[in-house]
Motif scaffolding. Sequence first.
Motif, PDB file in Angstrom:
ATOM      1  N   ASN A  73       0.969  -1.441  -0.524  1.00 53.96           N
ATOM      2  CA  ASN A  73       0.110  -0.089  -0.416  1.00 53.96           C
ATOM      3  C   ASN A  73       0.502   1.706   0.103  1.00 53.96           C
ATOM      4  O   ASN A  73       0.184   2.242  -0.053  1.00 53.96           O
ATOM      5  CB  ASN A  73      -0.879  -0.125   1.462  1.00 53.96           C
ATOM      6  N   LEU A  74       2.178   0.948   0.398  1.00 51.14           N
ATOM      7  CA  LEU A  74       3.126   2.214   0.050  1.00 51.14           C
ATOM      8  C   LEU A  74       3.174   2.524  -1.227  1.00 51.14           C
ATOM      9  O   LEU A  74       3.829   2.475  -2.116  1.00 51.14           O
ATOM     10  CB  LEU A  74       4.846   2.257   0.595  1.00 51.14           C
ATOM     11  N   SER A  75       3.105   4.102  -0.821  1.00 53.15           N
ATOM     12  CA  SER A  75       3.053   5.237  -2.222  1.00 53.15           C
ATOM     13  C   SER A  75       4.917   4.894  -3.076  1.00 53.15           C
ATOM     14  O   SER A  75       5.642   4.799  -1.454  1.00 53.15           O
ATOM     15  CB  SER A  75       2.579   6.583  -2.922  1.00 53.15           C
ATOM     16  N   GLU A  76       5.387   5.799  -4.322  1.00 56.34           N
ATOM     17  CA  GLU A  76       6.936   5.285  -3.903  1.00 56.34           C
ATOM     18  C   GLU A  76       7.205   6.233  -2.757  1.00 56.34           C
ATOM     19  O   GLU A  76       8.401   6.247  -2.075  1.00 56.34           O
ATOM     20  CB  GLU A  76       7.143   5.966  -5.454  1.00 56.34           C
ATOM     21  N   LYS A  77       6.855   7.695  -2.851  1.00 61.13           N
ATOM     22  CA  LYS A  77       7.006   8.882  -2.443  1.00 61.13           C
ATOM     23  C   LYS A  77       7.033   8.372  -0.617  1.00 61.13           C
ATOM     24  O   LYS A  77       8.358   8.691   0.106  1.00 61.13           O
ATOM     25  CB  LYS A  77       5.488   9.715  -1.955  1.00 61.13           C
ATOM     26  N   ASP A  78       6.597   7.465  -0.289  1.00 59.61           N
ATOM     27  CA  ASP A  78       6.642   7.328   1.092  1.00 59.61           C
ATOM     28  C   ASP A  78       8.048   6.346   1.253  1.00 59.61           C
ATOM     29  O   ASP A  78       8.073   5.729   2.024  1.00 59.61           O
ATOM     30  CB  ASP A  78       5.306   6.209   1.229  1.00 59.61           C
ATOM     31  N   ILE A  79       7.907   5.015   0.160  1.00 63.17           N
ATOM     32  CA  ILE A  79       8.878   4.460   0.106  1.00 63.17           C
ATOM     33  C   ILE A  79      10.333   5.142   0.645  1.00 63.17           C
ATOM     34  O   ILE A  79      11.278   5.137   0.974  1.00 63.17           O
ATOM     35  CB  ILE A  79       9.577   3.494  -0.911  1.00 63.17           C
ATOM     36  N   ASN A  80      10.268   5.828  -1.023  1.00 59.63           N
ATOM     37  CA  ASN A  80      11.267   6.988  -0.081  1.00 59.63           C
ATOM     38  C   ASN A  80      12.276   7.681   0.712  1.00 59.63           C
ATOM     39  O   ASN A  80      13.028   8.244   1.333  1.00 59.63           O
ATOM     40  CB  ASN A  80      11.451   8.235  -1.451  1.00 59.63           C
ATOM     41  N   ILE A  81      10.866   8.094   1.597  1.00 60.18           N
ATOM     42  CA  ILE A  81      10.847   8.775   2.992  1.00 60.18           C
ATOM     43  C   ILE A  81      11.252   8.211   3.615  1.00 60.18           C
ATOM     44  O   ILE A  81      12.371   8.349   4.409  1.00 60.18           O
ATOM     45  CB  ILE A  81       9.824   9.235   3.506  1.00 60.18           C
ATOM     46  N   ALA A  82      11.343   6.550   4.182  1.00 62.35           N
ATOM     47  CA  ALA A  82      11.600   5.430   5.000  1.00 62.35           C
ATOM     48  C   ALA A  82      13.085   4.912   4.798  1.00 62.35           C
ATOM     49  O   ALA A  82      13.702   4.856   5.824  1.00 62.35           O
ATOM     50  CB  ALA A  82      10.104   4.217   4.318  1.00 62.35           C
ATOM     51  N   ILE A  83      13.524   4.964   2.847  1.00 64.88           N
ATOM     52  CA  ILE A  83      14.426   4.827   3.036  1.00 64.88           C
ATOM     53  C   ILE A  83      15.707   5.798   3.638  1.00 64.88           C
ATOM     54  O   ILE A  83      16.674   6.011   4.588  1.00 64.88           O
ATOM     55  CB  ILE A  83      14.868   4.848   0.957  1.00 64.88           C
ATOM     56  N   GLU A  84      15.310   7.827   3.484  1.00 64.62           N
ATOM     57  CA  GLU A  84      16.237   8.503   3.711  1.00 64.62           C
ATOM     58  C   GLU A  84      15.985   8.781   5.154  1.00 64.62           C
ATOM     59  O   GLU A  84      17.453   8.759   5.764  1.00 64.62           O
ATOM     60  CB  GLU A  84      15.703  10.235   3.219  1.00 64.62           C
ATOM     61  N   SER A  85      14.873   7.999   5.788  1.00 65.63           N
ATOM     62  CA  SER A  85      15.066   8.235   7.177  1.00 65.63           C
ATOM     63  C   SER A  85      16.158   6.251   7.717  1.00 65.63           C
ATOM     64  O   SER A  85      16.539   6.744   8.887  1.00 65.63           O
ATOM     65  CB  SER A  85      13.488   7.721   7.694  1.00 65.63           C
ATOM     66  N   VAL A  86      15.742   5.547   7.214  1.00 66.18           N
ATOM     67  CA  VAL A  86      16.874   4.627   7.484  1.00 66.18           C
ATOM     68  C   VAL A  86      18.127   4.827   7.497  1.00 66.18           C
ATOM     69  O   VAL A  86      18.861   4.613   8.379  1.00 66.18           O
ATOM     70  CB  VAL A  86      16.002   3.233   7.383  1.00 66.18           C
ATOM     71  N   LEU A  87      18.375   5.138   6.584  1.00 61.19           N
ATOM     72  CA  LEU A  87      19.859   5.444   6.033  1.00 61.19           C
ATOM     73  C   LEU A  87      20.082   6.411   7.056  1.00 61.19           C
ATOM     74  O   LEU A  87      21.625   7.205   7.683  1.00 61.19           O
ATOM     75  CB  LEU A  87      19.803   6.173   4.186  1.00 61.19           C
ATOM     76  N   ASP A  88      19.278   7.606   7.256  1.00 66.39           N
ATOM     77  CA  ASP A  88      19.833   8.549   8.514  1.00 66.39           C
ATOM     78  C   ASP A  88      19.795   8.067   9.803  1.00 66.39           C
ATOM     79  O   ASP A  88      21.207   8.862  10.402  1.00 66.39           O
ATOM     80  CB  ASP A  88      18.843   9.211   8.412  1.00 66.39           C
ATOM     81  N   ASP A  89      18.973   7.481   9.985  1.00 64.46           N
ATOM     82  CA  ASP A  89      19.340   6.259  11.347  1.00 64.46           C
ATOM     83  C   ASP A  89      20.968   6.247  11.448  1.00 64.46           C
ATOM     84  O   ASP A  89      21.276   5.662  12.499  1.00 64.46           O
ATOM     85  CB  ASP A  89      18.207   5.455  11.698  1.00 64.46           C
ATOM     86  N   VAL A  90      21.283   5.404  10.391  1.00 62.92           N
ATOM     87  CA  VAL A  90      22.393   4.297  10.262  1.00 62.92           C
ATOM     88  C   VAL A  90      23.683   5.783   9.776  1.00 62.92           C
ATOM     89  O   VAL A  90      25.045   5.289   9.865  1.00 62.92           O
ATOM     90  CB  VAL A  90      22.579   2.531   9.161  1.00 62.92           C
ATOM     91  N   GLY A  91      23.527   6.412   9.516  1.00 58.70           N
ATOM     92  CA  GLY A  91      24.068   7.646   9.316  1.00 58.70           C
ATOM     93  C   GLY A  91      25.052   7.998   7.647  1.00 58.70           C
ATOM     94  O   GLY A  91      26.330   7.354   7.411  1.00 58.70           O
ATOM     95  N   LEU A  92      24.185   6.943   7.224  1.00 56.92           N
ATOM     96  CA  LEU A  92      25.104   6.373   5.841  1.00 56.92           C
ATOM     97  C   LEU A  92      23.742   7.735   4.632  1.00 56.92           C
ATOM     98  O   LEU A  92      23.988   6.932   3.273  1.00 56.92           O
ATOM     99  CB  LEU A  92      25.324   5.224   5.725  1.00 56.92           C
ATOM    100  N   SER A  93      23.450   8.009   4.988  1.00 51.27           N
ATOM    101  CA  SER A  93      22.594   9.191   3.714  1.00 51.27           C
ATOM    102  C   SER A  93      23.322   9.775   2.210  1.00 51.27           C
ATOM    103  O   SER A  93      22.761   9.384   1.264  1.00 51.27           O
ATOM    104  CB  SER A  93      22.359  10.959   4.076  1.00 51.27           C
ATOM    105  N   GLN A  94      24.374  10.164   2.614  1.00 47.87           N
ATOM    106  CA  GLN A  94      25.467  10.034   1.233  1.00 47.87           C
ATOM    107  C   GLN A  94      24.999   8.653   0.852  1.00 47.87           C
ATOM    108  O   GLN A  94      25.821   8.923  -0.733  1.00 47.87           O
ATOM    109  CB  GLN A  94      26.156  10.458   1.673  1.00 47.87           C
ATOM    110  N   THR A  95      25.064   7.772   0.906  1.00 44.05           N
ATOM    111  CA  THR A  95      25.524   6.284   0.120  1.00 44.05           C
ATOM    112  C   THR A  95      24.612   5.598  -0.827  1.00 44.05           C
ATOM    113  O   THR A  95      24.285   5.016  -1.534  1.00 44.05           O
ATOM    114  CB  THR A  95      25.947   5.195   0.749  1.00 44.05           C
ATOM    115  N   ILE A  96      23.687   6.638  -0.720  1.00 46.68           N
ATOM    116  CA  ILE A  96      22.001   5.970  -1.515  1.00 46.68           C
ATOM    117  C   ILE A  96      22.083   5.194  -2.499  1.00 46.68           C
ATOM    118  O   ILE A  96      21.186   4.524  -2.977  1.00 46.68           O
ATOM    119  CB  ILE A  96      20.780   7.709  -0.952  1.00 46.68           C
TER     120      ILE A  96
END
Lengths: 259, 272
Positions: free
Chosen positions: A122-145
């Motif tokens: 049920n997740l939209s592409e926008k929701d998926i992108n937000i979840a990815i950015e959030s979890v990458l931020d949690d592990v401190g690796l946003s720049q590696t996306i």
Amino acid sequence: MVNTEINIENTAAVISIKDLKKSFETNIVLNGIDIEIFKGENIAVLGRSGSGKSVLIKIISGLLKPDSGIVKVLGREVDKLTEQELQELRLKIGFSFQSSALYDSMSVKENLAFPLVRNRLNLSEKDINIAIESVLDDVGLSQTINQMPSELSGGQKKRIGIARTLIMKPEIMLYDEPTSGLDPLTCIEINNLIMEVQQQYNVSSIIITHDLTCAKTTADKVTMIIDGKFLVPGSFEEIFNEKNENTKRFYDYNFINKK
Amino acid sequence: MPQMGQDLEELVVVKGKKFFISKEVDLFFTGLYNVYKFIGHFFKEFFSLPFEFKEIINQCYQVGNKSFLLISLTGFITGIVFTKQSRPSLAEFGASSWLPSLIAIAIIRALAPLVTALIAAGKVGSIMGAELGSMKVTEQIDAMEVSGTKPFKFLVVTRITAITFMLPILVIYTGLIGMLGSYLNIHHNELTSFPAFLNSALKSISFLDISASIFKATIYGFTIGVAGCYQGYNATNGTKGVGRAANTAVVLSMFLIFVEEMVIVQFVNSIR
């Protein structure tokens, strides 16, 4: 996919193992493992190479079947579940592999999106992108996306491996040698990440490790597999103050020999 | 992997090392049973939702892209060489004008499906075995499984579907390229015009020839897909296992293609 919510009271064990036995041909690996892990509890499992530590968490996640004994995860007996039920239960379990096991043909973003796209229809592409950015931020690796796994360091791979499990918001985390093959400073970063994950996501964890610093830092309780059985779990000090030759040798190698 | 296959293997190998006939024979039949279960699993997942359309398209592109150049070259050369080799025999009987018919029959009925399938087995089958084998030994397949997804559907079903669908297209392409090579050679030697060549070639080809060729290509594609994916998905023993998976995938699919060719030719001839 149907996402069946599995409710469990805080007082009930999230993982309950009774008299677990597992052997490979004539090699007996686990010979009567008993343990209960409660909500929010973190336990480190030590043991020699080949002692069955990884086998234990593979049985918990349903990758291997036990020969005998009862393994209950979130109140469900793992080896009695149908394929569909096991798949639903696995959404509540995060598994961080020793080798990180990132999908090497996919970018970091695709690695993280992989379980989400297939399990949260049920997740939209926008929701998926937000979840990815959030979890990458949690592990401190946003720049590696947009990087490929081959472009990441060992520590970064471990972090992305953990992020891939966190994106599904698990209730249980299983770490297989999270600090193996990493330099001491990266080990400290991974240990800190494990603690942050425990606090932020309120997960229960089993940390399989040889690294006593990792065990001491990240776990509430420590135990050790000796001859296919657990020592009675206790605090780090309790376990290593016991007059047990195996724990003493482990401790000596990790702390005395390094001085 | 199917559980029943594993159970049977354990019964044969583990329980006191007792075998029904001999280790090799028992393991051969266990292997056959496992392949049967693997194919059953494929059809079960193929018809279950959700479909991995995006990955199937990606795999179709990979199959086409990986074999396109090699197939173009070998198809063209096959056409030229077969024409050159056939000319003296026909010329001996004063039947050089039958050359386009002979070439068309040979290429459409046998050469295009066989050459394309053998190239695809070498090029695509080995990659399937190596890719999946590598994913298996580096725990990537386990990682997909514990994340609540279906690696069999994503990795195996998409690859087998893609090559089964793509091989008939590649066979048609090889046939056309082979005929082009043949035409250039005939035009160069006999100064035959293109319409005359085409007219002579098409007169000897029936609908049954074309449909049998496409049917064969579909079967060969499925065989290459199953052999490659089965070997890769069940690879063990680290990098050595990956190499063995890739190698066995190629050898097994090439052997099976020849066996299938023999059976299908017998069948088609019986209804011709």
